[in-house]
Design a protein around this motif. Structure first.
Motif: not given
Length: 338
Positions: A233-255
């Motif tokens: 429903d929220d598909m957009s024209q955006g950078p590919c990294v939008q789907d990458i970071w939202m899949t793995i949203p953490g900032r820690d080393q494991e993420s």
């Protein structure tokens, strides 16, 4: 390309959508309904599981349909068609998605009251409880293929995931609402503007294309051990990294390690511009602002009041301002590297 986050018309409630009207809409497409109807959890639209008579059903799931009634005024018919076209393109390339059912080559219909709706098959799946290395690699290849197909044509009516649309337009909506207390306005406005300014260079020379746009954990299901995506429903024209970071949203080393493993598999199917990784924190900041604008725009709807009872309180905005301060600090830290 649309530049309006919330549509060009005033959104309405779904008060006029009754169970009888839902069933009548499905009957109008040629189905025989049993009268059994179950509303599903959905904040933005109205989604129903509807039982139908189907003598040819090979599985019990084939005796049910999923009907999605779009919130009036949110998306135009052309924007909904962009969503459906993306799903059809993915399905044509044998990517598992839940695409709408076509009736006489059409997939968008209207109720007597002018509400747009679409009908989808029922498909099973379970939540991905934990990211194993194997699942991360599968997810990486899936997103790589999805983005390769997304690049083949433009969703010309969909929103562009950039500072203007998801940042400035949302900030303007929040400031004009009655939910941001006066004593927080100056601080919130200043923080958001500083984030936009600090993020501007990161968005330059970035390619925009069709992406899922809302690839959070709840929109990733497993079927026979393989991940697939739901809710475009929220598909957009955006950078590919939008789907990458939202899949793995953490900032820690494991993420970071998990993201790199996923990207390694991604690049088996598609190229990835690593400059986009600098967009992760700006995109995270835009999502924070977008989320509050979304609630603000919908808060007269009682379902939003029940879901977000603390919205508009001092505590709510204090926490959000603290989040935005943290985002600005990270974005301005030029030594930061994903």
């Amino acid at each position: 390309m649309s530049s309006s986050v919330w549509g060009n018309e005033k959104t309405k409630f779904f008060d006029e959508l009754t169970p009888d009207q839902v069933l009548k809409s499905i009957e109008g497409l040629g189905h025989i309904v049993t009268g059994r109807l179950t509303p599903m959890a959905s904040m933005e639209n109205r989604v129903y599981e509807i039982e139908i008579e189907n003598d040819k059903a090979a599985h019990i799931s084939q005796t049910f349909l999923m009907a999605k009634f779009y919130r009036p005024g949110r998306w135009s018919q052309a924007q909904i068609q962009d969503e459906h076209d993306f799903l059809f393109d993915l399905l044509d390339q044998e990517i598992q998605v839940i695409a709408p059912i076509r009736y006489s080559h059409e997939s968008i219909f209207e109720t007597e009251n002018g509400l747009y709706f679409a009908v989808f098959p029922k498909m099973g799946g379970r939540a991905c409880d934990e990211w194993t290395d194997d699942l991360l690699e599968q997810m990486g290849r899936l997103l790589g293929r999805l983005h390769a197909i997304g690049r083949t044509r433009t969703a010309s009516h969909r929103l562009r995931l950039d500072i203007k649309t998801f940042g400035e337009a949302n900030l303007d909506l929040i400031l004009k609402s009655t939910y941001l207390p006066l004593e927080f306005e100056k601080t919130y406005h200043s923080l958001a503007q500083n984030i936009f300014q600090a993020s501007k260079d990161s968005f330059s020379q970035i390619n925009y294309q069709r992406v899922h746009g809302d690839c959070h954990h709840g929109n990733i299901l497993l079927n026979q051990g393989r991940p697939f995506l739901i809710d475009f429903d929220d598909m957009s024209q955006g950078p590919c990294v939008q789907d990458i970071w939202m899949t793995i949203p953490g900032r820690d080393q494991e993420s970071v390690i998990q993201r790199e493993l996923m990207l390694e598999a991604y690049q088996q199917m598609n190229e990835f511009d690593r400059r986009e990784l600098k967009l992760i924190e700006p995109l995270r900041a835009l999502r924070i602002i977008h989320f509050s604008a979304w609630i603000s725009h919908r808060y007269e709807d009682s379902s939003f009041q029940r879901a977000f009872p603390s919205f508009g309180s001092h505590q709510y905005w204090e926490q959000e301002i603290a989040q935005l301060r943290e985002q600005l600090r990270i974005i301005e830290d030029r030594s930061w590297s994903p």
